[in-house]
Write an enzyme that holds these catalytic residues in place. Structure first.
Site, short mmCIF file in Angstrom:
data_model
loop_
_atom_site.label_atom_id
_atom_site.label_comp_id
_atom_site.label_asym_id
_atom_site.label_seq_id
_atom_site.Cartn_x
_atom_site.Cartn_y
_atom_site.Cartn_z
N LYS A 116 0.81 -1.22 0.00
CA LYS A 116 0.00 0.00 0.00
C LYS A 116 0.84 1.27 0.00
CE LYS A 116 -4.07 -1.97 2.31
NZ LYS A 116 -3.60 -3.34 2.46
N GLU A 200 -2.64 6.09 8.18
CA GLU A 200 -3.48 6.83 7.24
C GLU A 200 -4.51 7.65 8.00
OE1 GLU A 200 -6.52 4.83 4.51
OE2 GLU A 200 -4.75 4.95 3.26
N HIS A 235 -14.20 -3.13 8.98
CA HIS A 235 -13.46 -2.96 7.73
C HIS A 235 -13.63 -4.13 6.76
CE1 HIS A 235 -11.71 0.44 9.75
NE2 HIS A 235 -11.21 -0.33 10.68
N ARG A 297 -6.44 -8.27 -8.86
CA ARG A 297 -7.12 -9.56 -9.01
C ARG A 297 -8.61 -9.30 -9.22
NH1 ARG A 297 -9.76 -9.48 -4.21
NH2 ARG A 297 -8.66 -8.69 -2.38
#
Length: 613
Positions: A116, A200, A235, A297
């Site tokens: 990420k 983040e 999440h 994917r």
């Protein structure tokens, strides 16, 4: 077009790929572990190869075994599905080095977008907006804590190699950071073999919006519009839909253009998803949407895109991998109607969504016009503790959002599973939530109102009466009394609770042993209540047992400790997720049979709490 295909996966996605391959006349090869010898994907494939014991690290994650199986069976291509090795660049390269067609993006693209932190840096260079945060190499707890403070709480700690909600923690304050970091790193290491994290900024009213992209080997890249995956629990996506509510044409154009730029920045080939986070506090706008990550994917939620575009994304994958150009241009792609998908899991919402394992003695899915079921199990199959507990993806299409939502709710309500517990009734309540119904959804909705959604429902009086009819056969003279209305009642056990059912007008025969009651996606077993079983009607003993086989990660109490209701007792790791077990009431730890690092079996007594007087 390739003539034979090995699917390096299991369950629902393996069955999904096999279905399209069969339509294209492609011979399919399944791989399976000891636990999956009788699995549906094994039965549906033309050929199947055993690749090892149940643990994924000894079977589905061993690339050498999968490549050997492909060579053994003469498979020309390998489709990785999602999860497992689908985003493993080394495996993709090994497949290609073995002279086998890799149905996926180039290894370099997987590497570029797989972590990420590196992906966000690359996207910034491609002028794709990214969320503020820390993506540095220094992983020392002190530095990470300092950087979190600079970003400003609340923050998200995210595993750089993460996905599926694993290795992610929301931290509200500095006091909670150290414990959350330790737990996040531990889960990330267990799930991905990499405990590096990034920090983040947490968006207060976030919406999760993603764009399906597709590239071919001739330099063409298109998008297939957006999906909204904002309804999440911890999440993890719960219900997905396409298109996104409240998305106007200008914002869609800007968002999808950014997604195409992102894909082109890594020379992307095949199916991929660019995930964005949007500020959902007001009207959607391009300046309030930021890049989060790319999934290199096929996504779990890809069916909703297929339903609104009429495109078979697996067919596109196979054609592109075979060297063909994209079947359609951007101008040819349009949105038709609305689609929603719910993930039906073997889990018990009333017990903190703990996975429920065992044999599916009853498995029935609701039907509807525009309905679709993607599943990897069948009635009589086992839900294994070794893998993700998804039973099926339930998908509904409608002319508009309201119709799709209502159809999906009907399909879930008409589903019946026993004795394994499912989240069907939770999903029905989520679909009926006023904010979701109005399209006002952010990722915190279930966190705010999920407790009510998770409350175990009770069957209606009509259903109980029908069950009583089945338990006690009717006779014409039952309950007859001269000059008086016939009145009779009986007690039955329903999930351990004693309930009264009116038997007026029913027979005097000995009741049957039990009847299964299903309503609103929930199932109950109704059995005759007897005095000698009354002591077992409700379990208030304070016994904390293992809800499934797993490993004790940490123990927070000692024998003799005083505890309060809801206090954390221990953490159990099972199915690659951490589960916290808490005190059911105020009391004292009378017995402790758990220690960190110990493996425990289902129903093992871990802690006994004696209630305070």
């Amino acid at each position: 077009m390739i003539k034979s295909l090995l699917i390096a996966n299991r369950g629902e996605i393996a069955c999904r790929v096999i279905r399209t391959a069969r339509e294209l006349g492609i011979r399919t090869v399944a791989v399976y572990s000891d636990a999956d010898a009788q699995a549906l994907h094994v039965q549906e494939a033309d050929e199947a190869v055993h690749i090892g014991p149940a643990p994924t690290r000894e079977s589905y994650l061993v690339g050498e075994k999968i490549i050997a199986a492909a060579k053994q069976t003469g498979a020309e291509g390998i489709h990785p599905g999602y999860g497992f090795l689908s985003e493993n660049a080394a495996f993709a390269q090994a497949v290609m080095d073995a002279g086998i067609v890799w149905v996926g993006p180039n290894p370099d693209s997987i590497t570029a977008m797989g972590l990420k932190d590196a992906a966000k840096k690359l996207m910034a260079e491609a002028k794709v907006p990214v969320t503020p945060g820390y993506m540095g190499e220094d992983q020392s707890p002190g530095v990470l804590a300092d950087e979190a403070g600079k970003v400003g709480y609340p923050v998200l700690i995210k595993a750089v190699a993460g996905g599926g909600g694993k290795g992610m923690r929301l931290v509200e304050s500095e006091d909670d950071f150290a414990d959350a970091l330790q737990s996040c790193k531990r889960e990330a290491a267990s799930s991905f073999g990499n405990d590096h994290v990034l920090i983040e900024k947490y968006i207060a009213s976030p919406r999760h919006i993603e764009v399906q992209v597709f590239g071919d080997k001739h330099g063409n890249v298109v998008h297939l519009f957006e999906r909204d995956c904002s309804l999440q629990r911890r999440h993890q996506k719960v219900i997905e839909e396409a298109p996104a509510p409240g998305m106007d044409s200008d914002t869609r154009e800007a968002l999808c253009a950014a997604a195409v730029r992102a894909a082109k920045a890594v020379d992307y080939v095949g199916a991929g998803t660019i995930e964005f986070i949007a500020d959902g506090s007001g009207k959607l706008s391009a300046d309030k949407i930021w890049f989060m990550e790319m999934n290199t994917r096929l996504q779990v939620e890809h069916p909703v895109t297929e339903e609104i575009t009429g495109v078979d994304l697996v067919e596109w994958q196979l054609r592109v991998a075979s060297g063909e150009p994209l079947p359609m241009s951007q101008e040819d792609l349009t949105i038709d109607g609305w689609a929603m998908e719910a993930r039906l899991y073997a889990e018990d919402p009333a017990k903190g969504f703990l996975p429920s394992i065992g044999k599916l003695d009853l498995l029935q899915f609701g039907e509807a016009d525009g309905g679709r079921i993607d599943t990897g199990v069948y009635e009589g199959a086992e839900v294994s503790p070794h893998y993700d507990p998804m039973i099926a993806k339930v998908i509904a299409w409608g002319e508009d959002r309201s119709e799709a939502r209502e159809r999906l709710g009907d399909m879930l309500a008409d589903s019946a599973v026993w004795p394994v517990k499912t989240n069907a009734s939770f999903l029905v309540k989520a679909l009926q939530h006023p904010d979701f119904a109005a399209g006002n959804v952010d990722t915190g909705l279930i966190g705010r109102d999920g407790e009510e959604m998770a409350e175990p429902p009770v069957p209606s009086d009509d259903v109980l009466q029908a069950a009583a009819d089945a338990l006690v056969p009717a006779t014409d003279m039952a309950g007859f009394r001269l000059n008086a209305a016939p009145q009779r009642a009986a007690w039955f056990l329903l999930d351990g609770e004693k309930v009264e059912v009116d038997l007026t007008g029913m027979g005097t025969d000995e009741p049957a042993t039990g009847v299964l009651v299903t309503e609103q996606g929930q199932a109950w077993l109704l059995t005759p209540w007897r005095q000698d079983a009354a002591h077992g009607a409700a379990d208030g003993s304070g016994a904390i047992v293992a809800p499934m086989p797993g490993k004790v990660i940490s123990v927070e109490v000692e024998k003799g400790d005083a505890v309060i209701k809801g206090q954390k007792l221990l953490t159990l790791e099972a199915m690659k997720m951490e589960h916290t077990l808490t005190a059911p009431f105020d009391g004292t730890v009378a017995e402790l049979n758990a220690s960190a690092g110990a493996q425990v079996q289902v129903d093992a007594l871990l802690v006994m709490i004696e209630e305070s007087e």
